[in-house]
Design a protein around this motif. Structure first.
Motif, PDB file in Angstrom:
ATOM      1  N   ALA A  32       3.739  -6.601  -4.799  1.00  9.91           N
ATOM      2  CA  ALA A  32       3.327  -5.990  -6.065  1.00  9.91           C
ATOM      3  C   ALA A  32       2.494  -6.962  -6.888  1.00  9.91           C
ATOM      4  O   ALA A  32       1.500  -6.567  -7.506  1.00  9.91           O
ATOM      5  N   ALA A  35      -0.961  -7.143  -5.405  1.00  6.50           N
ATOM      6  CA  ALA A  35      -1.704  -5.932  -5.732  1.00  6.50           C
ATOM      7  C   ALA A  35      -2.169  -5.974  -7.184  1.00  6.50           C
ATOM      8  O   ALA A  35      -3.332  -5.662  -7.490  1.00  6.50           O
ATOM      9  N   TYR A  60      -6.851   3.267 -14.037  1.00  8.41           N
ATOM     10  CA  TYR A  60      -6.297   3.597 -12.724  1.00  8.41           C
ATOM     11  C   TYR A  60      -7.367   3.940 -11.687  1.00  8.41           C
ATOM     12  O   TYR A  60      -7.195   3.665 -10.514  1.00  8.41           O
ATOM     13  N   ARG A  64      -7.555   1.772  -8.381  1.00  6.28           N
ATOM     14  CA  ARG A  64      -7.474   2.371  -7.043  1.00  6.28           C
ATOM     15  C   ARG A  64      -8.615   1.871  -6.162  1.00  6.28           C
ATOM     16  O   ARG A  64      -8.413   1.506  -5.003  1.00  6.28           O
ATOM     17  N   LEU A  67      -7.977  -1.853  -5.258  1.00  2.24           N
ATOM     18  CA  LEU A  67      -6.931  -1.995  -4.244  1.00  2.24           C
ATOM     19  C   LEU A  67      -7.461  -1.602  -2.870  1.00  2.24           C
ATOM     20  O   LEU A  67      -7.201  -2.287  -1.878  1.00  2.24           O
ATOM     21  N   VAL A  74      -1.443   1.214  -0.756  1.00  3.45           N
ATOM     22  CA  VAL A  74      -0.575   1.490  -1.900  1.00  3.45           C
ATOM     23  C   VAL A  74       0.390   2.621  -1.571  1.00  3.45           C
ATOM     24  O   VAL A  74      -0.023   3.718  -1.227  1.00  3.45           O
ATOM     25  N   TRP A  79       3.115   1.062  -6.139  1.00  2.32           N
ATOM     26  CA  TRP A  79       2.433   1.424  -7.386  1.00  2.32           C
ATOM     27  C   TRP A  79       3.400   1.378  -8.565  1.00  2.32           C
ATOM     28  O   TRP A  79       3.046   0.910  -9.651  1.00  2.32           O
ATOM     29  N   VAL A  82       3.738  -2.201  -9.510  1.00  2.00           N
ATOM     30  CA  VAL A  82       2.532  -2.665 -10.204  1.00  2.00           C
ATOM     31  C   VAL A  82       2.559  -2.181 -11.657  1.00  2.00           C
ATOM     32  O   VAL A  82       2.199  -2.925 -12.576  1.00  2.00           O
ATOM     33  N   GLN A  83       3.023  -0.973 -11.885  1.00  2.00           N
ATOM     34  CA  GLN A  83       3.099  -0.448 -13.245  1.00  2.00           C
ATOM     35  C   GLN A  83       4.098  -1.214 -14.107  1.00  2.00           C
ATOM     36  O   GLN A  83       3.888  -1.358 -15.316  1.00  2.00           O
ATOM     37  N   GLU A  86       2.177  -4.226 -15.052  1.00  2.00           N
ATOM     38  CA  GLU A  86       1.176  -3.786 -16.026  1.00  2.00           C
ATOM     39  C   GLU A  86       1.790  -3.690 -17.416  1.00  2.00           C
ATOM     40  O   GLU A  86       1.226  -4.184 -18.403  1.00  2.00           O
TER      41      GLU A  86
END
Length: 96
Positions: A32, A35, A60, A64, A67, A74, A79, A82-83, A86
């Protein structure tokens, strides 16, 4: 201030042993983090008037594409992780 500076990450460390002693990164979090670092310059911002701008989150669509171009597959789980990163990065940037 860059996202990498906010997170306190040495990107070069991720190419070596990212979960080595003293890294602060647990092995299960490395995918993660890799990414996120691949797209951490793809921020969506809004105007904050005289204060400049405010970071809203990752763009996003650009993330995308980044990535995909990085060769990162992903999954929904990746994801979601990753959020989480974020959200923490946005909170840290808003504090500074």
């Amino acid at each position: 201030m860059t996202t990498r500076r906010v997170l306190g990450i040495d990107p070069g460390q991720l190419n070596r042993d990212p979960s080595g002693p003293g890294s602060g990164v647990w092995p299960q979090n490395v995918p993660a983090l890799r990414a996120f670092l691949a797209v951490c310059n793809q921020w969506r911002t809004v105007s904050a008037g005289l204060a400049g701008f405010r970071v809203v989150g990752l763009d996003y669509t650009a993330a995308r594409a980044g990535l995909r171009m990085s060769g990162i597959k992903v999954t929904p789980q990746l994801w979601a992780e990753v959020q989480v990163i974020e959200g923490a990065a946005v909170a840290a940037m808003r504090e500074s």
